[in-house]
Design an enzyme around this catalytic site. Structure first.
Site, PDB file in Angstrom:
ATOM      1  CG  ASN A   9       7.096   0.421  11.752  1.00 43.40           C
ATOM      2  OD1 ASN A   9       7.022   1.278  12.309  1.00 43.40           O
ATOM      3  ND2 ASN A   9       7.075  -0.196  10.696  1.00 43.40           N
ATOM      4  CG  HIS A 177       5.872   3.932   0.733  1.00 45.45           C
ATOM      5  ND1 HIS A 177       4.798   3.936   0.196  1.00 45.45           N
ATOM      6  CD2 HIS A 177       5.235   3.541   2.144  1.00 45.45           C
ATOM      7  CE1 HIS A 177       4.121   3.925   0.550  1.00 45.45           C
ATOM      8  NE2 HIS A 177       3.914   3.295   2.181  1.00 45.45           N
ATOM      9  CG  LEU A 206       0.636  -0.864  -6.247  1.00 42.74           C
ATOM     10  CD1 LEU A 206      -0.257  -1.539  -7.408  1.00 42.74           C
ATOM     11  CD2 LEU A 206       0.712   0.427  -6.461  1.00 42.74           C
ATOM     12  N   GLY A 209      -1.177   2.521   2.258  1.00 41.70           N
ATOM     13  CA  GLY A 209      -0.750   3.630   1.753  1.00 41.70           C
ATOM     14  C   GLY A 209       0.220   3.475   0.366  1.00 41.70           C
ATOM     15  NE  ARG A 238      -1.781   7.659   3.653  1.00 36.61           N
ATOM     16  CZ  ARG A 238      -1.290   7.018   3.540  1.00 36.61           C
ATOM     17  NH1 ARG A 238       0.464   7.527   2.881  1.00 36.61           N
ATOM     18  NH2 ARG A 238      -0.795   6.542   4.388  1.00 36.61           N
ATOM     19  CG  ASP A 280      -8.674  -5.589   2.487  1.00 46.43           C
ATOM     20  OD1 ASP A 280      -8.561  -6.289   0.692  1.00 46.43           O
ATOM     21  OD2 ASP A 280      -8.012  -6.255   3.269  1.00 46.43           O
ATOM     22  N   GLY A 328       0.979  -4.829  -0.199  1.00 46.67           N
ATOM     23  CA  GLY A 328      -0.276  -6.234  -0.193  1.00 46.67           C
ATOM     24  C   GLY A 328      -1.030  -6.108  -1.474  1.00 46.67           C
ATOM     25  CB  VAL A 329      -2.666  -3.994  -3.916  1.00 44.91           C
ATOM     26  CG1 VAL A 329      -3.412  -3.656  -5.010  1.00 44.91           C
ATOM     27  CG2 VAL A 329      -3.519  -3.555  -2.666  1.00 44.91           C
ATOM     28  CD  GLU A 382       8.267  -1.214   4.036  1.00 41.93           C
ATOM     29  OE1 GLU A 382       8.261  -0.425   4.536  1.00 41.93           O
ATOM     30  OE2 GLU A 382       7.634  -1.606   4.122  1.00 41.93           O
TER      31      GLU A 382
END
Ligand code: AMP
Length: 396
Positions: A9, A177, A206, A209, A238, A280, A328-329, A382
């Site tokens: 990546n 995504h 979530l 991004g 964003r 964060d 992550g979230v 991913e």
């Protein structure tokens, strides 16, 4: 016989990689090259018997890939065993609707799409070229972030603007995504022991991004990101959805040109914009607990947007079987999940508070047994999805 796949990546200033045995799905190595183009570059290479760090100036992606090859030579596993390389490719535009074996024509196509993703496609192509130079004898495969959304119906991907202008400049919704939404929707069916084809799913990716998708029988029918990864949900930095009139307005009242507004909306907005710099969710939650009104409002805006999207996707799907949280979230923040589901309770989203509070890396159901909609946390992966895609492409 193992089938080791190198997954790469390449971003503008970083390279993430893994070697995954596509048969056992075991991870043989993971690594990260950071601060490419800066004097203090750093490579971290992790294998089962240790973690190795190299600090050196890394002026470009060729040098980054050279250091990666060196790390494999010094600490294993042997790159000579790798059977294919899977490359993350961000924007496939209208050219690439599925995972594609890289040829010169594919590279040319990706370069032609650079205007659509100026920050992402050029480093992706640089990474492909550099990797082809060091691993010339194996197939290289491009896995597009947009490909999972190639199935969106025209009514979902068409913007209500001049059709000739849209056609001339390929302006439409593409979505991003996709590798994550695809992996998570499949995994959800697997976890529930349900046939993917009979399942309606809403996936909330979530992370820093953030995007949401509606998936009907394994086929993506709607998503929140668009021509670019800017619209939709509130993100770390964003804005997500905003009145497009803001471009002209800020031009008039603040003298900002379109590029300057684009930068504000991408880098200084979202949770960071609303809180004065915090993106964060751990920091934002701590500020809310400390009584910070801005942090509280930021969270309310975030949840309001997310709930609005979920409600609209329930309507588009004609009801949903599942709501899935990932990234992550979504994987870690029980308060966000509860905030969403409590607001959606009248639509049949009933959380089990104890299950929601459990911390785990495993996929799990977090709804009450009598909840009409099954709510899950499904950790995304991913890299594994890319390894699977790569193997499928070379065996096609
Ligand atoms: P990702 O882009 O998927 O790597 O997600 C990164 C984001 O996940 C971070 O910016 C945090 O906001 C969030 N995150 C990571 N760990 C936690 C945690 N334990 N609790 C809440 N949020 C978290």
């Amino acid at each position: 016989m193992p089938t080791p796949i190198l997954v790469l990546n390449c971003g503008s200033s970083s390279v993430k990689y893994q070697v995954i045995d596509a048969d056992s799905e075991a991870v043989w190595a993971t690594g990260l090259v950071e601060k490419i183009g800066l004097p203090e570059g750093i490579l971290t290479h992790k294998v089962p018997d240790g973690e190795f760090v190299v600090e050196a100036p890394i002026p470009n992606h060729d040098e980054a890939l050279r250091l990666v090859v060196q790390a494999f030579a010094d600490h294993g596993p042997a790159l000579a065993d790798v059977v294919a390389v899977g490359h993350r490719a961000v924007h496939g535009g209208e050219l690439f609707r599925e995972t594609t074996i890289v040829t010169q024509a594919v590279i040319d196509g990706m370069e032609a799409l650079a205007g659509l993703a100026p920050l992402h496609n050029p480093p992706n192509v640089t990474g492909i070229r550099a990797a082809q130079a060091v691993l010339p004898d194996v197939p290289h495969v491009a896995i597009f972030d947009t490909a999972f959304f190639a199935t969106l119906p025209a009514e979902a991907y068409t913007y209500a603007i001049d059709k000739d202008l849209a056609k001339q400049h390929s302006i439409r919704k593409y979505g991003f995504h996709g590798t994550s939404h695809s992996y998570v929707s499949k995994k959800t069916a697997e976890v529930l022991g349900r046939d993917l084809k009979s399942l309606k799913t809403i996936v909330c990716h979530l992370g820093n991004g953030a995007s949401i998708s509606a998936v009907d029988g394994g086929v993506a029918v709607e998503t929140s990101m668009g021509l670019t990864p800017l619209p939709g949900l509130v993100m770390g930095t964003r804005s997500g959805d905003i009145d497009p009139g803001v471009f002209a307005y800020l031009g008039r009242v603040a003298g900002l040109d379109a590029l300057a507004v684009d930068k504000v909306l991408n880098k200084q907005s979202g949770m960071a914009g609303l809180t004065g710099g915090l993106s964060d969710f751990r920091d934002i939650s701590a500020q809310i607990a400390a009584g910070d009104a801005d942090a509280k409002l930021a969270m309310d805006v975030y949840l309001h947007r997310l709930v609005s999207y979920i409600g609209s996707y329930v309507a588009l799907l004609g009801g949903t079987d599942t709501l899935v949280f990932t990234a992550g979230v979504g994987e870690n923040d029980a308060a966000v999940r509860a905030g969403v589901c409590d607001r959606l309770a009248p639509l049949g989203f009933k959380l089990d508070p104890a299950a929601n509070a459990v911390r785990s890396k495993e996929p799990r159901v977090i709804s009450a047994p009598d909840s009409p909609v099954t709510i899950l946390v499904v950790p995304t992966n991913e890299e594994l999805a890319m390894a699977r895609e790569t193997v499928a492409a070379i065996r096609r």
